[in-house]
Design a protein around this motif. Structure first.
Motif, mmCIF file in Angstrom:
data_model
loop_
_atom_site.group_PDB
_atom_site.id
_atom_site.type_symbol
_atom_site.label_atom_id
_atom_site.label_comp_id
_atom_site.label_asym_id
_atom_site.label_seq_id
_atom_site.Cartn_x
_atom_site.Cartn_y
_atom_site.Cartn_z
ATOM 1 N N PRO A 56 0.827 -1.209 0.000
ATOM 2 C CA PRO A 56 0.000 0.000 0.000
ATOM 3 C C PRO A 56 0.862 1.261 0.000
ATOM 4 O O PRO A 56 1.828 1.347 0.764
ATOM 5 N N SER A 57 0.510 2.208 -0.864
ATOM 6 C CA SER A 57 1.243 3.474 -0.936
ATOM 7 C C SER A 57 0.605 4.481 0.006
ATOM 8 O O SER A 57 -0.559 4.855 -0.161
ATOM 9 N N ILE A 58 1.405 4.957 0.960
ATOM 10 C CA ILE A 58 0.858 5.895 1.952
ATOM 11 C C ILE A 58 0.629 7.290 1.381
ATOM 12 O O ILE A 58 0.127 8.157 2.090
ATOM 13 N N PRO B 182 4.703 8.971 -13.228
ATOM 14 C CA PRO B 182 4.844 9.151 -11.792
ATOM 15 C C PRO B 182 4.617 10.589 -11.343
ATOM 16 O O PRO B 182 4.828 11.526 -12.102
ATOM 17 N N GLY B 183 4.180 10.730 -10.107
ATOM 18 C CA GLY B 183 4.027 12.063 -9.526
ATOM 19 C C GLY B 183 2.757 12.249 -8.712
ATOM 20 O O GLY B 183 2.739 13.064 -7.799
ATOM 21 N N PHE B 184 1.717 11.506 -9.031
ATOM 22 C CA PHE B 184 0.440 11.732 -8.346
ATOM 23 C C PHE B 184 -0.291 10.415 -8.131
ATOM 24 O O PHE B 184 -0.195 9.504 -8.961
ATOM 25 N N GLY B 185 -1.065 10.381 -7.048
ATOM 26 C CA GLY B 185 -1.958 9.247 -6.833
ATOM 27 C C GLY B 185 -3.247 9.463 -7.599
ATOM 28 O O GLY B 185 -3.512 10.558 -8.107
ATOM 29 N N GLY B 186 -4.031 8.414 -7.721
ATOM 30 C CA GLY B 186 -5.378 8.535 -8.278
ATOM 31 C C GLY B 186 -5.471 8.716 -9.789
ATOM 32 O O GLY B 186 -6.517 9.103 -10.299
ATOM 33 N N GLN B 187 -4.404 8.410 -10.527
ATOM 34 C CA GLN B 187 -4.460 8.546 -11.992
ATOM 35 C C GLN B 187 -4.982 7.251 -12.632
ATOM 36 O O GLN B 187 -4.998 6.192 -12.014
ATOM 37 N N VAL C 87 4.115 -3.467 -9.872
ATOM 38 C CA VAL C 87 3.388 -2.514 -10.724
ATOM 39 C C VAL C 87 2.822 -1.421 -9.833
ATOM 40 O O VAL C 87 2.342 -1.697 -8.728
ATOM 41 N N ASP C 88 2.873 -0.174 -10.323
ATOM 42 C CA ASP C 88 2.480 0.973 -9.496
ATOM 43 C C ASP C 88 1.731 1.999 -10.343
ATOM 44 O O ASP C 88 2.268 2.495 -11.338
ATOM 45 N N GLY C 89 0.509 2.316 -9.914
ATOM 46 C CA GLY C 89 -0.267 3.378 -10.550
ATOM 47 C C GLY C 89 -1.588 2.880 -11.102
ATOM 48 O O GLY C 89 -1.616 2.033 -12.002
ATOM 49 N N GLY C 90 -2.680 3.376 -10.532
ATOM 50 C CA GLY C 90 -4.004 3.004 -11.044
ATOM 51 C C GLY C 90 -4.361 1.549 -10.794
ATOM 52 O O GLY C 90 -5.192 0.986 -11.510
ATOM 53 N N VAL C 91 -3.735 0.939 -9.794
ATOM 54 C CA VAL C 91 -4.007 -0.473 -9.490
ATOM 55 C C VAL C 91 -5.169 -0.574 -8.508
ATOM 56 O O VAL C 91 -5.254 0.181 -7.542
ATOM 57 N N ALA D 135 -0.703 -0.066 -4.393
ATOM 58 C CA ALA D 135 -1.988 0.624 -4.557
ATOM 59 C C ALA D 135 -2.125 1.676 -3.469
ATOM 60 O O ALA D 135 -1.897 1.396 -2.282
ATOM 61 N N GLY D 136 -2.462 2.887 -3.897
ATOM 62 C CA GLY D 136 -2.621 4.001 -2.965
ATOM 63 C C GLY D 136 -4.074 4.316 -2.722
ATOM 64 O O GLY D 136 -4.652 3.928 -1.706
ATOM 65 N N SER D 137 -4.696 4.984 -3.694
ATOM 66 C CA SER D 137 -6.083 5.423 -3.486
ATOM 67 C C SER D 137 -7.039 4.248 -3.325
ATOM 68 O O SER D 137 -7.971 4.311 -2.519
ATOM 69 N N ALA D 138 -6.808 3.148 -4.065
ATOM 70 C CA ALA D 138 -7.732 1.999 -3.957
ATOM 71 C C ALA D 138 -7.754 1.455 -2.535
ATOM 72 O O ALA D 138 -8.782 0.974 -2.064
HETATM 73 C C1 DX5 Z 1 2.672 7.666 -8.237
HETATM 74 C C2 DX5 Z 1 3.198 6.871 -7.076
HETATM 75 C C3 DX5 Z 1 2.257 5.834 -6.618
HETATM 76 C C4 DX5 Z 1 0.930 6.346 -6.132
HETATM 77 C C5 DX5 Z 1 -0.081 5.367 -6.657
HETATM 78 O O1 DX5 Z 1 3.683 8.361 -8.840
HETATM 79 O O2 DX5 Z 1 4.404 6.239 -7.411
HETATM 80 O O3 DX5 Z 1 2.845 4.940 -5.681
HETATM 81 O O4 DX5 Z 1 0.802 6.451 -4.746
HETATM 82 O O5 DX5 Z 1 -1.343 5.854 -6.398
HETATM 83 P P1 DX5 Z 1 -2.642 5.166 -6.999
HETATM 84 O O6 DX5 Z 1 -2.637 3.749 -6.531
HETATM 85 O O7 DX5 Z 1 -3.729 5.978 -6.396
HETATM 86 O O8 DX5 Z 1 -2.571 5.281 -8.493
#
Ligand code: DX5
Ligand code: ZN
Length: 228
Positions: free
Chosen positions: A9-11, A141-146, A174-178, A196-199
């Motif tokens: 989980p991405s904090i 990379p750079g933002f959550g929730g994409q 794998v990282d992003g939109g998962v 996974a961050g936002s999920a």
């Molecule tokens: C984006 C980060 C991710 C981010 C993923 O650049 O590397 O780790 O937290 O966020 P979600 O899961 O919301 O796409």
């Protein structure tokens, strides 16, 4: 290649006013993913060693530090000192990838390399046997929730083929939109570790989502293997 998928989980999407409680809610995870952004390599600024140190005090889970910074060669030691267990550096940012890998291993850490969506997998050919993990970005990379980039599945399959060709077996992350909608298919395409961050943190029950992601990706891994 793992038999059971892992979840990190991405904090970045956690509530930082209550970080300790947020970490407790994902105690069933396999790692904690900490996104370090420098406002230069990526157009966003997040946090650095202070947060890694705080997470280290709050959990026994391995800390997975994703360094989105322009100068990883100069700063990996900061995060190793702060308590990271796995550090991933971007191929696009590293000056001397070989030295970074040796340095992390000398310090007893796992070494990972990250590829942006526009970077092809073949650039890793000469280091694949020496690294513990490859992180494939499925968003820029750079933002959550994409939104998840669909070409990632094919990229994972290309990476699996390359690993096979050179006789390497790094974990594939794998990282992003998962989320639960794509976890199974990602496992099937070759992902071992889902970030996974936002999920996770936007869910009512983050721990339950972690378990669901693990189950779905594990099903995918097993069905992908059966199809070989
Ligand atoms: C984006 C980060 C991710 C981010 C993923 O650049 O590397 O780790 O937290 O966020 P979600 O899961 O919301 O796409
Ligand atoms: Zn990340």
């Amino acid at each position: 290649m793992l038999d059971t998928a892992k979840v990190s989980p991405s904090i970045l999407s956690a509530d930082f006013l209550h970080l300790g409680e947020e970490l407790d809610r994902v105690a069933c995870a396999d790692y904690i993913h900490v996104d370090v952004m420098d406002g230069h390599f990526v157009p966003n600024l997040s946090y650095g060693t202070t947060i890694v140190e705080a997470v280290r005090r709050a959990t026994d889970l391995p800390i997975d530090v994703h360094m989105m910074v322009s100068n990883p060669d100069d700063t990996i030691d900061w995060y190793a000192d702060a308590g990271a267990d796995l550090i991933t550096v971007h191929y696009e940012a590293a000056t001397d990838l070989s030295r970074i890998i040796d340095r992390l291993h000398d310090r007893g850490l796992a070494a990972g390399v990250v590829l942006n969506p526009a970077t092809p997998v073949y650039v890793l050919e000469d280091v694949l046997t020496r690294i513990d993990l490859v992180l494939i970005m499925s968003v820029n990379p750079g933002f959550g929730g994409q939104g998840f980039i669909e070409e990632t599945y094919e990229k994972l399959r290309r990476l699996k083929r390359l690993c096979h060709e050179v006789g390497a077996d790094p974990l594939i992350q794998v990282d992003g939109g998962v989320g639960t909608a794509n976890a199974r298919k990602l496992g099937e395409a070759g992902a071992d570790v889902l970030v996974a961050g936002s999920a996770v943190f936007r869910a009512e029950d983050p721990g339950q989502v972690v378990n669901e992601l693990r189950e779905l990706a594990t099903e995918g891994i097993r069905s992908g293997r059966a199809a070989l």
